[in-house]
Design an enzyme around this catalytic site. Structure first.
Site, PDB file in Angstrom:
ATOM      1  N   HIS A 145      -1.699 -27.414   1.341  1.00  0.00           N
ATOM      2  CA  HIS A 145      -0.481 -27.690   1.992  1.00  0.00           C
ATOM      3  C   HIS A 145      -0.353 -29.195   2.283  1.00  0.00           C
ATOM      4  CE1 HIS A 145       3.499 -26.528   4.093  1.00  0.00           C
ATOM      5  NE2 HIS A 145       3.455 -28.263   4.384  1.00  0.00           N
ATOM      6  N   GLU A 146      -1.288 -29.717   3.126  1.00  0.00           N
ATOM      7  CA  GLU A 146      -1.424 -31.051   3.680  1.00  0.00           C
ATOM      8  C   GLU A 146      -1.594 -32.166   2.397  1.00  0.00           C
ATOM      9  OE1 GLU A 146      -0.006 -30.941   6.310  1.00  0.00           O
ATOM     10  OE2 GLU A 146      -0.687 -29.112   6.679  1.00  0.00           O
ATOM     11  N   CYS A 193      -6.126 -44.653  -8.228  1.00  0.00           N
ATOM     12  CA  CYS A 193      -7.666 -43.825  -7.436  1.00  0.00           C
ATOM     13  C   CYS A 193      -7.367 -42.248  -7.856  1.00  0.00           C
ATOM     14  CB  CYS A 193      -7.806 -43.780  -5.997  1.00  0.00           C
ATOM     15  SG  CYS A 193      -6.531 -42.118  -5.671  1.00  0.00           S
ATOM     16  N   ASN A 203      -9.143 -42.249 -11.817  1.00  0.00           N
ATOM     17  CA  ASN A 203     -10.526 -42.288 -11.857  1.00  0.00           C
ATOM     18  C   ASN A 203     -10.917 -41.967 -12.716  1.00  0.00           C
ATOM     19  OD1 ASN A 203      -9.626 -44.533 -11.009  1.00  0.00           O
ATOM     20  ND2 ASN A 203     -10.032 -44.808  -9.145  1.00  0.00           N
ATOM     21  N   ASP A 219     -11.041 -28.948 -24.084  1.00  0.00           N
ATOM     22  CA  ASP A 219     -11.359 -27.893 -22.234  1.00  0.00           C
ATOM     23  C   ASP A 219      -9.812 -27.436 -21.837  1.00  0.00           C
ATOM     24  OD1 ASP A 219     -12.055 -26.329 -21.039  1.00  0.00           O
ATOM     25  OD2 ASP A 219     -13.829 -27.305 -20.258  1.00  0.00           O
TER      26      ASP A 219
END
Length: 488
Positions: free
Chosen positions: A334-335, A391, A394, A419
């Site tokens: 949730h966070e 970020c 990456n 995949d």
């Protein structure tokens, strides 16, 4: 080829079935007793690994036979995973444990398309599975007979506190923010409306209250965090987000940032510690504090909305409210959802379950599904705010994966063209799930420049303009969307 271990579980009904028993999950009012008995299908004399790559368990639930298929979660740990704790005098001690042969699995129930499972096989079978829409837990019984396990419904666990719990993120006014747009309204062609593959390298920190709560048992705390992240990776997989644990830290000598009754103050202090200390010694994308603190105002967790990748704000705090790992994993999901720009669900949002992950009120039976509103909000966020979420893109090198390549784990590795997961779950017509190779005639299986299994025509816009920059466009030779870097 992966050898499959067949395990038969004989179900026994005992006089105390249906009576109350105290388990790790709490006081359970109704449960069944099972005895796992291994029946291996490996060739006679074959070397048997400590923890097999794939396993099957057969047992009965409510008198009906089920087959539980398990596969080792090979995405659980990142390549340079480390663990840190502190000596009594505060000296930092960091180790790099070998984690290839771990004991954490994901799975499903045969002939139940909506089933899921998250299981630890370290010492018996422990975890949860979803069967016919209901959540069941399994764990070893601490009896003289060490083979006995309990199976019970989540709803049969007595609740420690029936008071309504809340997420600490301020309830947003949906009308005051940029409206959520359906995928079809994002000016992207249909083939580009799939979620892009993203990656979250996660650090989980257990505070000193957690350390004292578990009597300084670092092994126990580590196992708790492994179980939580094992469930997290499963929850975020439908969003094409790979969550990998890159670091685990235990504040064994004292709190390293301020932890108080105020969730806001605790979050702010943890964000400052992450920015000034943790980021200087450990590469990662997001950090979550697991705390033993009981916050004011029935707050279960707190985070910064849309804070992902920000040095100070890519953090969250979660209360270790119960020993039920599934519950805590739901809170952490949730966070993280808020970190990824997702608001609380409105009443009209649905996920096919009684509650969804982004509900503002914490349900006693946690969900493992994001709502339709959450999916749309995340897609809007990840497409329109790529400059602030770099970020997440990456991608780990294919040669840096901890474990050997494994077709069916949703992660493209060395020797694979694609995949899309196990054959039963694959929904990508461009990818052969059995071989992890492109289907006949396909040039690609995913990517912003992949259109119906073919490379998109050269010059097609694949990423919206950002400020004074032009749209990024496809090359016609690849499924990737390159950054053109041209001023308008």
């Amino acid at each position: 080829m992966i050898q499959v271990l067949l395990v038969t579980i004989c179900l026994a009904v005992f006089p105390y079935q249906g009576s109350s028993i105290i388990l790790e999950s709490g006081n359970v009012n109704d449960y069944e007793v099972v005895y796992p008995r291994k029946v291996t299908a490996l060739p006679k004399g074959a070397a048997q690994p400590k923890y097999e790559d794939a396993m099957q368990y057969e047992f009965k639930v409510n008198g009906e036979p089920v087959v539980l298929h398990l596969e080792k979660n090979k995405e659980l740990f990142s390549e340079d995973y480390s663990e840190t704790h502190y000596s009594p005098d505060g000296r930092e001690i960091t180790t790099y444990p070998l984690v290839e042969d771990h004991c954490y699995y994901h799975g499903r129930i045969e002939n139940d398309a909506d089933s899921t499972a998250s299981i630890s096989a370290c010492n018996g079978l422990k975890g949860h599975f979803k069967l016919q829409g209901e959540t069941y837990l399994i764990e070893p019984l601490k009896l003289s007979d060490s083979e006995a396990h309990a199976v019970y419904k989540y709803e049969n666990v007595e609740k420690e506190d029936e008071a309504s719990k809340m997420c600490g993120v301020t309830e947003t006014n949906w009308e005051s923010y940029e409206p959520i747009k359906k995928a079809s309204q994002l000016n992207l062609p249909p083939e580009q409306q799939r979620f892009p593959q993203t990656y979250i390298e996660l650090v989980v920190v257990a505070d000193h209250r957690m350390y004292t709560k578990y009597d300084g048992d670092k092994t126990e705390i580590s196992s708790i965090i492994y179980e939580i992240v094992n469930t997290l990776t499963q929850i975020f997989r439908p969003l094409h987000i790979r969550v990998a644990l890159i670091g685990l830290e235990i504040w064994s000598s004292g709190e390293l940032s301020k932890v108080t009754l105020s969730a806001d103050d605790t979050l702010e202090a943890f964000g400052e510690w992450r920015e000034t200390v943790l980021m200087n010694r450990k590469r990662h994308d997001n950090a979550q504090l697991l705390t033993g603190m009981i916050f004011n105002e029935t707050i279960e967790g707190r985070t910064y909305k849309s804070g992902m990748c920000n040095p100070k704000h890519s953090v969250g705090i979660v209360r270790d409210y119960r020993t039920r790992r599934h519950f805590v994993a739901n809170r952490m999901a949730h966070e993280l959802g808020h970190n990824l720009g997702i608001d609380h669900d409105r009443d009209s949002c649905t996920c096919g379950a009684n509650s969804c992950i982004m509900s503002a009120t914490v349900s006693n039976e946690p969900s493992s599904q994001f709502s339709d509103c959450s999916l749309n909000k995340y897609l809007n966020y990840i497409v329109r705010y790529q400059s602030t979420t770099r970020c997440l893109h990456n991608e780990p090198s294919e040669t840096d994966i901890v474990s050997p390549p494994f077709c069916g784990n949703y992660f493209k590795e060395v020797g694979e063209d694609c995949d899309c997961g196990p054959p039963a779950n694959c929904q990508n017509p461009c990818c052969d799930a059995a071989t992890c190779k492109l289907t006949t005639g396909s040039q690609c299986a995913e990517g912003l420049c992949c259109d119906q299994c073919k490379f998109t025509k050269k010059g097609t816009a694949c990423r919206p303009a950002r400020g004074d920059w032009n749209d990024d466009t496809c090359t016609g030779q690849s499924a990737d969307c390159p950054r053109n870097g041209l001023y308008g």
